[in-house]
Motif scaffolding. Structure first.
Motif, PDB file in Angstrom:
ATOM      1  N   GLN A  47      12.404 -13.004  39.077  1.00  0.00           N
ATOM      2  CA  GLN A  47      12.596 -12.606  37.686  1.00  0.00           C
ATOM      3  C   GLN A  47      12.342 -13.787  36.752  1.00  0.00           C
ATOM      4  N   THR A  48      11.696 -13.490  35.627  1.00  0.00           N
ATOM      5  CA  THR A  48      11.476 -14.490  34.587  1.00  0.00           C
ATOM      6  C   THR A  48      12.566 -14.353  33.532  1.00  0.00           C
ATOM      7  N   LYS A  49      12.559 -15.251  32.555  1.00  0.00           N
ATOM      8  CA  LYS A  49      13.530 -15.157  31.468  1.00  0.00           C
ATOM      9  C   LYS A  49      13.359 -13.847  30.712  1.00  0.00           C
ATOM     10  N   SER A  59      12.116 -10.921  31.887  1.00  0.00           N
ATOM     11  CA  SER A  59      12.593  -9.772  32.667  1.00  0.00           C
ATOM     12  C   SER A  59      14.112  -9.770  32.778  1.00  0.00           C
ATOM     13  N   LEU A  60      14.720 -10.957  32.824  1.00  0.00           N
ATOM     14  CA  LEU A  60      16.182 -11.036  32.864  1.00  0.00           C
ATOM     15  C   LEU A  60      16.796 -10.521  31.571  1.00  0.00           C
ATOM     16  N   ALA A  61      16.116 -10.782  30.446  1.00  0.00           N
ATOM     17  CA  ALA A  61      16.608 -10.282  29.157  1.00  0.00           C
ATOM     18  C   ALA A  61      16.601  -8.755  29.145  1.00  0.00           C
ATOM     19  N   PHE A  62      15.505  -8.165  29.615  1.00  0.00           N
ATOM     20  CA  PHE A  62      15.429  -6.700  29.673  1.00  0.00           C
ATOM     21  C   PHE A  62      16.426  -6.141  30.688  1.00  0.00           C
ATOM     22  N   PHE A  63      16.655  -6.881  31.758  1.00  0.00           N
ATOM     23  CA  PHE A  63      17.634  -6.440  32.757  1.00  0.00           C
ATOM     24  C   PHE A  63      19.042  -6.425  32.158  1.00  0.00           C
ATOM     25  N   GLY A  64      19.334  -7.420  31.320  1.00  0.00           N
ATOM     26  CA  GLY A  64      20.625  -7.450  30.645  1.00  0.00           C
ATOM     27  C   GLY A  64      20.812  -6.261  29.720  1.00  0.00           C
ATOM     28  N   VAL A  65      19.750  -5.926  28.971  1.00  0.00           N
ATOM     29  CA  VAL A  65      19.809  -4.752  28.098  1.00  0.00           C
ATOM     30  C   VAL A  65      19.997  -3.489  28.921  1.00  0.00           C
ATOM     31  N   LEU A  66      19.309  -3.421  30.054  1.00  0.00           N
ATOM     32  CA  LEU A  66      19.412  -2.259  30.937  1.00  0.00           C
ATOM     33  C   LEU A  66      20.849  -2.087  31.452  1.00  0.00           C
ATOM     34  N   ILE A  67      21.481  -3.198  31.833  1.00  0.00           N
ATOM     35  CA  ILE A  67      22.858  -3.144  32.333  1.00  0.00           C
ATOM     36  C   ILE A  67      23.805  -2.648  31.243  1.00  0.00           C
ATOM     37  N   LEU A  68      23.658  -3.175  30.031  1.00  0.00           N
ATOM     38  CA  LEU A  68      24.524  -2.756  28.931  1.00  0.00           C
ATOM     39  C   LEU A  68      24.343  -1.269  28.624  1.00  0.00           C
ATOM     40  N   SER A  69      23.085  -0.831  28.644  1.00  0.00           N
ATOM     41  CA  SER A  69      22.805   0.585  28.377  1.00  0.00           C
ATOM     42  C   SER A  69      23.420   1.479  29.452  1.00  0.00           C
ATOM     43  N   ALA A  70      23.288   1.070  30.720  1.00  0.00           N
ATOM     44  CA  ALA A  70      23.834   1.872  31.824  1.00  0.00           C
ATOM     45  C   ALA A  70      25.361   1.891  31.786  1.00  0.00           C
ATOM     46  N   ALA A  71      25.972   0.775  31.388  1.00  0.00           N
ATOM     47  CA  ALA A  71      27.437   0.704  31.351  1.00  0.00           C
ATOM     48  C   ALA A  71      28.031   1.657  30.322  1.00  0.00           C
ATOM     49  N   VAL A 130      10.548  -3.054  34.969  1.00  0.00           N
ATOM     50  CA  VAL A 130       9.775  -3.129  36.206  1.00  0.00           C
ATOM     51  C   VAL A 130       8.454  -3.865  35.974  1.00  0.00           C
ATOM     52  N   CYS A 131       7.745  -3.496  34.903  1.00  0.00           N
ATOM     53  CA  CYS A 131       6.448  -4.160  34.662  1.00  0.00           C
ATOM     54  C   CYS A 131       6.653  -5.607  34.219  1.00  0.00           C
ATOM     55  N   SER A 132       7.765  -5.893  33.536  1.00  0.00           N
ATOM     56  CA  SER A 132       8.065  -7.273  33.156  1.00  0.00           C
ATOM     57  C   SER A 132       8.389  -8.107  34.394  1.00  0.00           C
ATOM     58  N   ARG A 150       2.603  -6.961  32.338  1.00  0.00           N
ATOM     59  CA  ARG A 150       2.486  -6.724  30.900  1.00  0.00           C
ATOM     60  C   ARG A 150       1.212  -7.370  30.359  1.00  0.00           C
ATOM     61  N   LEU A 151       0.714  -6.830  29.253  1.00  0.00           N
ATOM     62  CA  LEU A 151      -0.467  -7.441  28.627  1.00  0.00           C
ATOM     63  C   LEU A 151      -0.151  -8.822  28.080  1.00  0.00           C
ATOM     64  N   GLU A 152       1.032  -8.958  27.501  1.00  0.00           N
ATOM     65  CA  GLU A 152       1.488 -10.259  27.014  1.00  0.00           C
ATOM     66  C   GLU A 152       2.906 -10.500  27.511  1.00  0.00           C
ATOM     67  N   ASN A 153       3.199 -11.742  27.874  1.00  0.00           N
ATOM     68  CA  ASN A 153       4.527 -12.068  28.382  1.00  0.00           C
ATOM     69  C   ASN A 153       5.515 -12.313  27.252  1.00  0.00           C
ATOM     70  N   LYS A 154       5.488 -11.436  26.275  1.00  0.00           N
ATOM     71  CA  LYS A 154       6.416 -11.485  25.154  1.00  0.00           C
ATOM     72  C   LYS A 154       6.410 -10.110  24.499  1.00  0.00           C
ATOM     73  N   ILE A 155       7.411  -9.873  23.659  1.00  0.00           N
ATOM     74  CA  ILE A 155       7.466  -8.600  22.935  1.00  0.00           C
ATOM     75  C   ILE A 155       6.460  -8.640  21.798  1.00  0.00           C
ATOM     76  N   SER A 156       5.533  -7.704  21.813  1.00  0.00           N
ATOM     77  CA  SER A 156       4.504  -7.635  20.780  1.00  0.00           C
ATOM     78  C   SER A 156       4.108  -6.174  20.603  1.00  0.00           C
ATOM     79  N   ILE A 157       3.138  -5.938  19.738  1.00  0.00           N
ATOM     80  CA  ILE A 157       2.683  -4.565  19.506  1.00  0.00           C
ATOM     81  C   ILE A 157       2.074  -3.961  20.770  1.00  0.00           C
ATOM     82  N   TYR A 158       1.671  -4.818  21.714  1.00  0.00           N
ATOM     83  CA  TYR A 158       1.080  -4.317  22.951  1.00  0.00           C
ATOM     84  C   TYR A 158       2.105  -3.637  23.852  1.00  0.00           C
TER      85      TYR A 158
END
Length: 357
Positions: A69-71, A73-85, A111-113, A118-126
């Motif tokens: 996991q990268t930083k 993907s870990l950020a998205f994983f944290g959001v996923l955990i909060l959402s599931a909780a 998963v793709c992160s 991903r097309l870009e390794n950051k949050i963007s319009i892509y």
């Protein structure tokens, strides 16, 4: 290792390692859990438990094939955990329904992160292109992978093929067998007595179990196709930021002046709204309420209205990037940044409303 695997599999027939086969077996069970644990009428703790099982399976699989996991993907994983909780902690079927859609999308993007597709390794319009591709192209193009992976266990020798054919034949014919036995029980008392003696009954629980197994198969195939496809970059379609920009260019038909004028008008409406209603809108942060309103009335009314406006903002921002011409890209960035700031303020206020409640 991951790069060489993707080169071998991305453009050719499916190949399966031991990890891929184990994931295929696990996904069949996870597909069953999807219907068995998640009650669509309540969306309670079962959603949290299912998310935990699914995420654990993905982490074990990706870790076993060398993905870390990268930083991001870990950020998205944290959001996923909060959402599931949230499903285990809060009530409210409308909020849970919206959160379920968000959780599903968040899992797909995580998963793709995690896999680095991903097309870009950051949050963007892509992210829009990534989500469309991950929701539809990757899982559907690899949909048969789960069955093909399980099949590898039995097709290595002639005896295994015979066993597989026999199991499939029985499973496919099982509903007919159940129906015939049920009809014969109702038709003849002697046969009914015989069935009672050997304690053979088709209970309602058995039918529900069979339903969960059958409906779980397409879920298992979809999830396996998503994870397997991201591991190998299979059916990626050669997407690049350039190809996405060229495709999006065909949709950019709105003149920049018209688009920016509309965005400016919307931003001015929010600015005026915030200024004129500051005491009322942000009263949640000072624990003070407007006159003649209870905590329940204030929280519920404010929350749903602010969520609706935030959703509209996200749609407007996406539409602006998709349809407005890019002659003055800096202005577009400023306009969408202002709208994003307004959206964040609205979301923060809405969450505070619910906390106050």
């Amino acid at each position: 290792v991951a790069s060489s695997d993707r080169t071998k599999v991305s453009g050719g027939p499916m190949k399966f390692s031991a990890e891929d086969i184990a994931l295929a077996l696990g996904m069949l069970l996870i597909g069953f859990f999807y219907w068995n644990l998640i009650n669509i009428n309540s969306l309670g703790f079962g959603v949290t438990l299912f998310a935990a099982i699914l995420c654990t399976a993905v982490i074990v699989y990706f870790s076993s094939v060398g993905f870390r996991q990268t930083k991001g993907s870990l950020a998205f994983f944290g959001v996923l955990i909060l959402s599931a909780a949230n499903f285990a902690l809060f009530d409210g079927i409308l909020i849970k329904s919206l959160n379920f859609l968000f959780l599903s999308g968040c899992f797909v993007y995580w998963v793709c992160s995690y896999a680095g597709t991903r097309l870009e390794n950051k949050i963007s319009i892509y992210i829009l292109s990534d989500m469309i591709h991950q929701l539809f192209v990757t899982p559907i193009c690899n949909f048969t992978g789960c069955f093909t992976g399980v099949k590898q266990i039995f097709t290595r020798n002639k005896k295994g093929k015979s066993v597989l054919s026999g199991v499939i034949g029985v499973l496919l014919f099982l509903p007919v067998l159940i129906l015939v036995v049920s009809l014969l029980i109702n038709a003849d008392a002697a046969f009914e007595s015989l069935m009672d003696k050997i304690q053979f009954t088709v209970s309602e629980n058995m039918i529900l179990l069979l339903r969960d197994i059958i409906l779980g198969l397409p879920v298992a195939c979809y999830l396996y196709g998503l994870v397997y496809g991201n591991r190998y970059g299979r059916n990626a379609g050669g997407r690049t930021t350039e190809s996405v920009n060229n495709m999006a260019g065909a949709f950019r038909v709105v003149p920049d002046t018209a688009g920016y004028s509309a965005l400016t008008a919307l931003s001015l409406v929010y600015v005026i709204f915030f200024l004129s209603q500051a005491a009322y809108l942000f009263s949640a942060f000072s624990d003070s309420l407007p006159h003649s309103m209870t905590y329940a009335e204030y929280a519920r009314r404010g929350f749903f209205e602010l969520c609706a406006v935030s959703g509209i903002n996200l749609g407007v921002i996406a539409a602006a990037h998709l349809f407005v011409k890019r002659d003055k890209i800096k202005i577009l960035k400023v306009e969408t940044t202002v709208l994003c700031d307004c959206t964040i303020a609205l979301v923060a206020t809405a969450m505070r409303n619910m906390a106050l409640y």
